[in-house]
Write an enzyme that holds these catalytic residues in place. Structure first.
Site, PDB file in Angstrom:
ATOM      1  CE  LYS A 111       6.917   9.380  -4.969  1.00 33.98           C
ATOM      2  NZ  LYS A 111       7.105  10.694  -4.336  1.00 33.98           N
ATOM      3  CB  ALA A 115      -0.883   3.466  -3.978  1.00 35.72           C
ATOM      4  NE  ARG A 116      -2.852   8.808  -6.819  1.00 37.68           N
ATOM      5  CZ  ARG A 116      -3.496   9.959  -6.792  1.00 37.68           C
ATOM      6  NH1 ARG A 116      -4.208  10.347  -7.822  1.00 37.68           N
ATOM      7  NH2 ARG A 116      -3.432  10.716  -5.720  1.00 37.68           N
ATOM      8  CD  GLU A 137       5.847  -6.990   0.345  1.00 34.01           C
ATOM      9  OE1 GLU A 137       5.255  -6.113   0.992  1.00 34.01           O
ATOM     10  OE2 GLU A 137       5.258  -7.913  -0.218  1.00 34.01           O
ATOM     11  CD  GLN A 156       6.394  11.998   2.118  1.00 37.38           C
ATOM     12  OE1 GLN A 156       5.343  11.956   2.744  1.00 37.38           O
ATOM     13  NE2 GLN A 156       6.703  12.969   1.277  1.00 37.38           N
ATOM     14  CD  GLN A 180      18.092  -4.175   6.476  1.00 35.94           C
ATOM     15  OE1 GLN A 180      17.816  -5.268   6.937  1.00 35.94           O
ATOM     16  NE2 GLN A 180      17.165  -3.375   6.001  1.00 35.94           N
TER      17      GLN A 180
END
Length: 188
Positions: A111, A115-116, A137, A156, A180
């Site tokens: 998302k 990231a920003r 991760e 997403q 898993q």
């Protein structure tokens, strides 16, 4: 391959259990507070991070080897937030359990909210007939500690339906991450 819409995602989740638990709308607040959104979007599904984390540590001064990974390279944390050290990473898992249809492949993207802030979420595709909790991760690319919120959106998932069914699915191959549970470390 065509990307699938919110209508298809809702139908598949409700009829086949493709995503459990499933949120048919987009959730942006909890208890009157803004959160990182999760749930169904126009052409995808925003997944949530559970409260189980494995934070990378270098206290053992080991070599990171994907074929022979040392479990002592992580510190286990159960919390509603995870603080990732500078220039380090953490593993987590989704709240949602996925069952991918045989004719579908997904791509998962981080998302922009994270990231920003210099926090990159990496997840590989979910292959046809794979099922399980997704191991996430989070990489902190900044020189400062970074915070991840459990129970809120983190990435997403985009669903692509093939024009023909694959000959061999992930399940058919006996994929090593099939079914898993919990945060799963690398397997050679």
């Amino acid at each position: 391959m065509t990307i699938k819409s919110d209508k298809w995602i809702r139908r598949m989740a409700q009829e086949t259990g493709m995503i459990e638990p499933f949120e048919p709308g987009q959730v942006r607040q909890s208890n009157g507070q803004k959160i990182v959104s999760y749930g169904t979007s126009s052409y995808g599904y925003d997944i949530r991070c559970a409260d189980e984390f494995k934070i990378f540590t270098n206290i053992n001064s080991t070599i990171v080897d994907p074929k022979n990974f040392d479990e002592n390279s992580f510190v286990d944390v159960k919390s509603d937030v995870c603080i990732i050290p500078p220039n380090s990473f953490a593993l987590a898992r989704t709240i949602e359990y996925f069952r991918i249809p045989r004719n579908v492949l997904t791509i998962c993207l981080g998302k922009s909210t994270y990231a920003r802030c210099g926090i990159i979420v990496n997840v590989t595709p979910f292959e046809p007939e794979w099922e399980g909790y997704v191991t996430l991760e989070f990489s902190n690319t900044t020189p400062l500690p970074a915070k991840i919120y459990a129970g809120e959106g983190c990435a997403q998932v985009l669903f692509f339906e093939s024009d023909e069914v694959c000959e061999v699915s992930y399940k058919d191959r006996g994929g090593k991450y099939q079914g898993q549970h919990g945060v799963t470390l690398p397997k050679a």
